[in-house]
Scaffold this motif. Structure first.
Motif, PDB file in Angstrom:
ATOM      1  N   LEU A 176     -11.290  34.695  19.445  1.00 55.07           N
ATOM      2  CA  LEU A 176     -10.995  33.264  19.327  1.00 55.07           C
ATOM      3  C   LEU A 176     -11.985  32.385  20.097  1.00 55.07           C
ATOM      4  O   LEU A 176     -12.317  31.279  19.645  1.00 55.07           O
ATOM      5  CB  LEU A 176      -9.558  32.978  19.801  1.00 55.07           C
ATOM      6  CG  LEU A 176      -9.064  31.563  19.487  1.00 55.07           C
ATOM      7  CD1 LEU A 176      -9.031  31.286  17.985  1.00 55.07           C
ATOM      8  CD2 LEU A 176      -7.694  31.325  20.085  1.00 55.07           C
ATOM      9  N   ILE A 205     -13.837  29.205  18.513  1.00 54.45           N
ATOM     10  CA  ILE A 205     -13.835  27.827  19.029  1.00 54.45           C
ATOM     11  C   ILE A 205     -15.273  27.352  19.253  1.00 54.45           C
ATOM     12  O   ILE A 205     -15.606  26.201  18.960  1.00 54.45           O
ATOM     13  CB  ILE A 205     -12.976  27.724  20.311  1.00 54.45           C
ATOM     14  CG1 ILE A 205     -11.491  27.923  19.936  1.00 54.45           C
ATOM     15  CG2 ILE A 205     -13.166  26.384  21.016  1.00 54.45           C
ATOM     16  CD1 ILE A 205     -10.539  28.041  21.116  1.00 54.45           C
ATOM     17  N   HIS A 234     -16.517  26.521  15.934  1.00 52.10           N
ATOM     18  CA  HIS A 234     -15.842  25.296  15.505  1.00 52.10           C
ATOM     19  C   HIS A 234     -16.486  24.065  16.123  1.00 52.10           C
ATOM     20  O   HIS A 234     -16.761  23.068  15.448  1.00 52.10           O
ATOM     21  CB  HIS A 234     -14.350  25.370  15.880  1.00 52.10           C
ATOM     22  CG  HIS A 234     -13.639  24.125  15.526  1.00 52.10           C
ATOM     23  ND1 HIS A 234     -13.608  23.042  16.363  1.00 52.10           N
ATOM     24  CD2 HIS A 234     -12.999  23.753  14.392  1.00 52.10           C
ATOM     25  CE1 HIS A 234     -12.960  22.056  15.755  1.00 52.10           C
ATOM     26  NE2 HIS A 234     -12.574  22.479  14.567  1.00 52.10           N
ATOM     27  N   SER A 271      -9.866  18.630  12.988  1.00 55.52           N
ATOM     28  CA  SER A 271      -9.969  20.068  13.210  1.00 55.52           C
ATOM     29  C   SER A 271      -8.614  20.699  12.937  1.00 55.52           C
ATOM     30  O   SER A 271      -7.594  20.005  12.923  1.00 55.52           O
ATOM     31  CB  SER A 271     -10.380  20.339  14.666  1.00 55.52           C
ATOM     32  OG  SER A 271      -9.396  19.828  15.552  1.00 55.52           O
ATOM     33  N   ILE A 317      -6.170  24.639  13.193  1.00 55.86           N
ATOM     34  CA  ILE A 317      -6.025  26.081  13.393  1.00 55.86           C
ATOM     35  C   ILE A 317      -4.801  26.549  12.614  1.00 55.86           C
ATOM     36  O   ILE A 317      -3.770  25.860  12.590  1.00 55.86           O
ATOM     37  CB  ILE A 317      -5.900  26.466  14.888  1.00 55.86           C
ATOM     38  CG1 ILE A 317      -5.906  27.993  15.043  1.00 55.86           C
ATOM     39  CG2 ILE A 317      -4.657  25.862  15.540  1.00 55.86           C
ATOM     40  CD1 ILE A 317      -6.094  28.487  16.475  1.00 55.86           C
ATOM     41  N   HIS A 354      -2.976  31.322  21.116  1.00 56.03           N
ATOM     42  CA  HIS A 354      -4.146  30.882  20.346  1.00 56.03           C
ATOM     43  C   HIS A 354      -4.056  29.382  20.053  1.00 56.03           C
ATOM     44  O   HIS A 354      -5.040  28.651  20.186  1.00 56.03           O
ATOM     45  CB  HIS A 354      -4.224  31.651  19.021  1.00 56.03           C
ATOM     46  CG  HIS A 354      -4.656  33.088  19.189  1.00 56.03           C
ATOM     47  ND1 HIS A 354      -4.842  33.937  18.123  1.00 56.03           N
ATOM     48  CD2 HIS A 354      -4.939  33.823  20.291  1.00 56.03           C
ATOM     49  CE1 HIS A 354      -5.219  35.118  18.554  1.00 56.03           C
ATOM     50  NE2 HIS A 354      -5.269  35.087  19.871  1.00 56.03           N
ATOM     51  N   PHE A 359      -6.536  26.427  21.511  1.00 58.76           N
ATOM     52  CA  PHE A 359      -7.229  25.517  20.597  1.00 58.76           C
ATOM     53  C   PHE A 359      -6.969  24.056  20.974  1.00 58.76           C
ATOM     54  O   PHE A 359      -7.829  23.188  20.799  1.00 58.76           O
ATOM     55  CB  PHE A 359      -6.758  25.790  19.158  1.00 58.76           C
ATOM     56  CG  PHE A 359      -7.394  24.913  18.125  1.00 58.76           C
ATOM     57  CD1 PHE A 359      -8.709  25.131  17.726  1.00 58.76           C
ATOM     58  CD2 PHE A 359      -6.687  23.879  17.531  1.00 58.76           C
ATOM     59  CE1 PHE A 359      -9.301  24.320  16.762  1.00 58.76           C
ATOM     60  CE2 PHE A 359      -7.275  23.067  16.571  1.00 58.76           C
ATOM     61  CZ  PHE A 359      -8.589  23.296  16.181  1.00 58.76           C
ATOM     62  N   GLY A 414     -10.590  23.861  24.081  1.00 61.85           N
ATOM     63  CA  GLY A 414     -10.390  24.054  22.639  1.00 61.85           C
ATOM     64  C   GLY A 414     -11.158  23.064  21.798  1.00 61.85           C
ATOM     65  O   GLY A 414     -12.313  22.738  22.109  1.00 61.85           O
ATOM     66  N   SER A 415     -10.506  22.587  20.741  1.00 56.60           N
ATOM     67  CA  SER A 415     -11.154  21.671  19.802  1.00 56.60           C
ATOM     68  C   SER A 415     -11.683  20.430  20.511  1.00 56.60           C
ATOM     69  O   SER A 415     -10.983  19.819  21.321  1.00 56.60           O
ATOM     70  CB  SER A 415     -10.136  21.236  18.749  1.00 56.60           C
ATOM     71  OG  SER A 415     -10.590  20.079  18.073  1.00 56.60           O
TER      72      SER A 415
END
Ligand code: UN1
Length: 509
Positions: free
Chosen positions: A412, A416, A419, A428, A430, A437, A441, A446-447
């Motif tokens: 993951l 990321i 991403h 974005s 998931i 997870h 994110f 994360g995002s």
């Protein structure tokens, strides 16, 4: 369902040849005498003509907006909300006709066009309610007998420059918040979609006249960018809200930023990724990705462009995507059942073809679609390209078309990094059933986008949320939450209601 164009035109006061500028002081202008065509992208046929607005038209419109602001700023905010509410009612009354115009000139399906007009109505309701809630915080003064609070005041004239893909909703998000904030509005829509703007301005005129609030909403539709640039350069315009590509947004920011005190609110390119991990509900993910990638023919700034799939589920996910894509009816947007219409113009179709060719050249494999369709209109096939790599130039840029690249990952953290490994930062997503997870994110690691969705596609933002993105998407926020503040200036107020001042002793005899 089909569209009776002459009936819709009559209902919305549209003509074969339409004026390209309006303000309450000078009325509709056909001064330039130079026309351009509004084209139906599904047929490549002319829908109507528009007399291009000139620099002189914009000057007249700007003078009216500046003068009207002197009065409008002193109208109590809830009264300002009433004007917006009335425009929303008129849009509701003409919902179907407005949606028909949106579908005809953008090529989006009638169902999506109905949804876009619904968004205008929802924004009017939201903004009208918000007009009673332009709250400022109170603060505790450290001085005796002093009161402190902040209040929100109008900016002045707001210029809205909108793109072709949402010819109504983007104006509503920006225009309605501007209006309740006590600003007057000059709208410059994309010349690719002038008819929706004209129809909405006609409705604004009705509402402004009914309520005696002339001059709040005005419109200029030039064909060339020079007149738009004049709007961006004009120091009488306090805020420019721009929706469009990052290269143009950068230029807008530079021009506006060269005069301190003016503001730009930017909603530029997205390159939206959706991570699908090994715990995801793959059917839910595939349906959401299909909607996010192919809806509006991939011409949303929020459209899903990159699918970042865990290696162990990548193959079954792609099989489900192919199954879903195989059931998407592409065709005339006015025909019920067609989910996807054409791209907006020939240049957009050519961009799609260039991106597919580049990906194939670099080693990508087209597993669905890939071609422009052999029929009138700017139709392209919904397209899936696998074995893609994030660093490819075609993957790094925003191609406004129903085209996804599938990129595989192992863990993951890598997903990321992939991403976030683009310059854009709008939406974005998931797909996962693993709490850790999902939370990673959504965490600081994360995002890096303005919008994050869980087990949803990247498109379809709710008007109640703030809309916009980070990085080269530009950082602007509009629509719900506290986005209204972006259209107002904060004033920190401090009131001494006592008898003391630091140098009181100077006058104490
Ligand atoms: C845009 O595509 O320019 O969330 C903005 C969505 C839409 C996006 C509109 N409201 O998908």
């Amino acid at each position: 369902m089909s569209i009776d164009q002459s009936k819709v035109f009559a209902e919305l006061s549209l003509k074969a040849v339409n004026p390209g500028a309006h303000d309450s002081q000078h009325g509709w202008s056909t001064a330039s005498g130079v026309t351009f065509d509004a084209i139906n992208p599904a047929t490549e046929e002319r829908l109507a003509q528009v007399v291009a607005a000139t620099a002189e038209d914009l000057e007249r419109v700007t003078q009216t907006a500046v003068a009207a602001h002197q009065r409008w700023r002193m109208v109590p905010a809830p009264r300002r909300g009433e004007l917006v509410a009335r425009i929303g009612e008129l849009c509701k009354q003409h919902h179907q006709a407005l949606a028909a115009i949106v579908a005809l000139e953008t090529g989006k399906s009638l169902a999506e066009a109905m949804g876009e007009v619904r968004e205008v109505i929802d924004m009017a309701i939201l903004a009208a309610g918000q007009s009673r809630m332009l709250y400022g915080f109170t603060q505790q003064s450290q001085r005796t007998h002093h009161r402190m609070y902040d209040q929100w005041l109008p900016l002045g004239v707001v210029g809205i420059i909108s793109a072709y893909n949402f010819p109504a909703a983007v104006w509503a998000q920006n225009g309605f918040l501007s209006a309740i904030g006590g600003n007057t509005v000059i709208w410059k829509p994309s010349p690719k979609v002038p008819l929706t703007a004209l129809a909405l301005q006609h409705l604004c005129v009705i509402a402004m006249n009914e309520l005696g609030q002339e001059g709040v909403f005005s419109l200029v539709i030039p064909e060339s960018n020079e007149v738009a640039e004049q709007l961006v350069r004009d120091t009488r315009v306090a805020l420019i809200s721009f929706t469009g590509s990052s290269p143009v947004g950068r230029k807008v920011a530079q021009i506006v930023g060269s005069t301190l005190g003016r503001r730009s609110l930017l909603e530029c390119s997205g390159n939206n990724g959706c991570i699908v991990d090994e715990t995801a509900d793959l059917e839910l993910a595939a349906a959401a990705i299909a909607f996010g990638a192919v809806g509006t023919s991939g011409q949303r700034c929020t459209s899903t462009r990159r699918v970042i799939a865990q290696r162990s589920i990548a193959r079954p996910l792609v099989e489900l995507l192919k199954k879903a894509y195989g059931r998407i009816a592409v065709g005339d947007p006015a025909v019920a059942g067609n989910l996807v219409g054409p791209l907006v113009d020939r240049a957009a179709a050519a961009h799609f073809e260039r991106s597919v060719a580049e990906a194939v050249e670099l080693g990508g494999q087209v597993v669905f679609g890939g071609k422009r369709m052999d029929r009138p209109g700017y139709f392209v096939e919904p397209t899936i390209i696998v074995n893609a790599r994030n660093e490819w130039p075609c993957v790094q840029e925003e191609t406004f078309a129903p085209l996804i690249y599938v990129i595989e990952y192992d863990d993951l953290a890598e997903a990321i990094a992939l991403h976030n490994g683009v310059v854009q930062g709008l939406a974005s997503g998931i797909h996962s059933n693993h709490l850790g997870h999902i939370e990673l994110f959504l965490s600081a690691a994360g995002s890096d986008c303005g919008i994050a969705k869980v087990n949803m596609g990247t498109t379809g933002a709710d008007v109640g949320a703030a809309f916009g993105g980070e990085k080269e998407t530009g950082g602007g926020r509009t629509a719900g939450s506290d986005a209204w503040r972006g259209y107002m200036r904060r004033q920190s107020v401090c009131i001494n209601w006592g008898k003391d001042s630091p140098w009181n002793h100077l006058l104490n005899d």
